[in-house]
Design an enzyme around this catalytic site. Sequence first.
Site, PDB file in Angstrom:
ATOM      1  N   ASP A 130      28.071  52.058 111.842  1.00  0.00           N
ATOM      2  CA  ASP A 130      28.623  53.475 111.952  1.00  0.00           C
ATOM      3  C   ASP A 130      29.714  53.481 113.192  1.00  0.00           C
ATOM      4  O   ASP A 130      29.435  52.826 114.230  1.00  0.00           O
ATOM      5  CB  ASP A 130      27.293  54.495 112.280  1.00  0.00           C
ATOM      6  CG  ASP A 130      27.792  55.910 112.092  1.00  0.00           C
ATOM      7  OD1 ASP A 130      28.386  56.247 111.354  1.00  0.00           O
ATOM      8  OD2 ASP A 130      27.171  56.631 113.025  1.00  0.00           O
ATOM      9  N   GLU A 173      32.345  51.520 109.227  1.00  0.00           N
ATOM     10  CA  GLU A 173      32.899  52.742 108.848  1.00  0.00           C
ATOM     11  C   GLU A 173      33.871  53.218 109.720  1.00  0.00           C
ATOM     12  O   GLU A 173      33.843  53.443 111.116  1.00  0.00           O
ATOM     13  CB  GLU A 173      31.378  53.518 109.505  1.00  0.00           C
ATOM     14  CG  GLU A 173      31.654  55.207 109.013  1.00  0.00           C
ATOM     15  CD  GLU A 173      32.454  56.102 110.160  1.00  0.00           C
ATOM     16  OE1 GLU A 173      33.467  56.715 110.202  1.00  0.00           O
ATOM     17  OE2 GLU A 173      31.614  56.162 111.279  1.00  0.00           O
ATOM     18  N   ASP A 192      27.772  62.941 105.201  1.00  0.00           N
ATOM     19  CA  ASP A 192      28.124  63.961 105.962  1.00  0.00           C
ATOM     20  C   ASP A 192      28.930  64.731 105.116  1.00  0.00           C
ATOM     21  O   ASP A 192      29.406  65.826 105.867  1.00  0.00           O
ATOM     22  CB  ASP A 192      28.863  63.103 107.111  1.00  0.00           C
ATOM     23  CG  ASP A 192      28.099  62.760 108.359  1.00  0.00           C
ATOM     24  OD1 ASP A 192      26.954  63.142 108.619  1.00  0.00           O
ATOM     25  OD2 ASP A 192      28.429  61.645 108.887  1.00  0.00           O
TER      26      ASP A 192
END
Length: 501
Positions: free
Chosen positions: A297, A344, A398
Amino acid sequence: MLRRASGVLMHVTSLPSRFGIGDFGPGARRFARFLRQASQSYWQILPLSPTSTFIGNSPYSSDSAFAVSPLLISPEAMVEDGWLDAAALEAAVVDGDPAVADFEQAQAKKEALCRAAFAAGRQRLACDAAYVVFCREATGWLDDYALFRAAKREQHEAGFASWPAGLRDREPAAVDALKIRMAEEIDYVRFVQYLAHSQWKALRAQLRQADIQVIGDMPIYVTEDSADVWANPELFKLGPDKRPVWVAGVPPDYFSATGQRWGNPVYDWPAHEAEGFAWWLRRMERTLELYDIVRLDHFRGFEAYWEIAASEETAVNGTWVKAPGHALFKTLTRRFPALPIIAEDLGVITAEVRELMAAFSFPGMRVLQFAFGPGIAENRDAPHNYERNHVAYTGTHDNNTTLGWARGESGGEALESLYAYLGRRVPHEEVPWELLRLIMQSAASKVIAPMQDILCLGEGARMNMPSVAKGNWSWRAVDDHFDAAIAARLRGMTEIFGRNH
C-alpha cells in the site's frame, strides 16, 4: 512469462457467518469452493491485522503489523479442533442483519469464547507440539505483542505513551514485573494468536489444493499506539515522551484542499538503514507467511513521503522527504529473491517512483473506474494502455461499487465516455460486468474484481469511503451470493479470455 489469471477481492470480514462477522470458518470454505467453481486463481483480501472499534474497525489501523485479528477466529473451527463444546456456540450467535458486520458484538462474544477455551484447555497447551513450535517460530514478534496486549489490558486500553514511564520506556525492571503480574494474560494472547494461526493455516491448505493464491495487503505505515512502535521506538521519529514528532499523510490535491493527515508516525529511515533493514526483513517474512502475493500500500512513500509536524491539524504544511526505497528493496530481494509484490501506484506518481518499480519489476495497479472522461486515449487506466505487468481492477476497496459509480455518474462525462468506449449504451445494472469484460480481455496478466461488482451491488455495499472515519468496512456477503449460476457466469468469461486454471 506472466500467466493470465483472474481473481476476486473480498475481505475475510465480509464472509457469511452466524457470529456477526466473517471469519476463517465454514463461510470461508464455501467461498473457496465458489472461487474454484468460477475458475479463479486469486483471492485478494485486506490486512488480517487486529482492528479496534475505537478507531473505526479499519484493517489499516492496527496494534500490530504481525498479529492476526482475533475477530477472524471461527467458533465452529474451535469446536472442530476440540477447544470448545458445540453447545457453547449458541451463546455467541449474533442476531441482526447478516449483510452487515457487527464488530462490537462479534468482539465481545468471540472474546468470551476464546477466554473459556483458554481456561478449559490451558493444560493441554503444554503438550501441544504445534503450539510450542508456533510460539518458538513467532517469538520475534509474538513476545512483544503479548506483552503489549497484556499491558494495554492492565492500563485499561490507554495508549502506551500515557503508561507509567518505566513501562512506556520498556525499562527492564518494569517489563519483568509486568511478566509476573500479567503472566496469565500474556499466555492468553499467545493462545489466541495460535488459534488464528492454526485456522488460517488450515484454510490456506484448502486454497492451495484448489490452486488459489492469496493476495494480501501490507500498509506502508504502522499505528502510533502499537506493539511495533512500543517495541521499536528508535525506528520512528518520536520525542522523549514516545509520541510522534512527525506524522504521515498526503498533500492537498484535487480531492482535498487540506490533504490527508493520517497521523501514523513516520519511519526514521537512517535508523532502519543502520540495522540493515532488519525490522523490514522480519515484517516481510511474516507477511509472506500469511499471503502468497503482497499488495504494498502507498508504494509512492518508499521513494518519498509527505511528512507533517505532529502539531499540525491538517496536511497542508508538510514536506516531501526522500526514502531509501532502492536500498530497502535491494535488501528484501536478496533475502526473498522472487519477491511477489504488487505496487499500489495510484494517484500522482512521479518518474522516480516509476523507476523504482521498474528496477525491481514490480507490477503496478490500474483501476478501470478512473479511466473514463476527457483524455481517455492517453489515460493510463484505460484498458488499451494496459501492459502485461499490470494488475487491473474494476474498482478497489476504496472505490464506490461499479453499479454505485455508474448511478452516481449518470448523465455525466464519465458514463458517456464509457458508452463511447463500449460502442453502445447499456443499463446501469449491466455496467459492472461490462467493466469486468473490458479488464478480462485486456493485456494485464492479473485482473481482480470486488465481489460487490460480480454481484452487481449498489453503493450501499461500498466497503470504504476514504477520509470518513465511521461507517466503513461493514459490508458482508450472504450464503445466496455464492450461487452456482454466478460462478458459472464468471467461469465462462474467465475461460473466454484465457484466464482459467
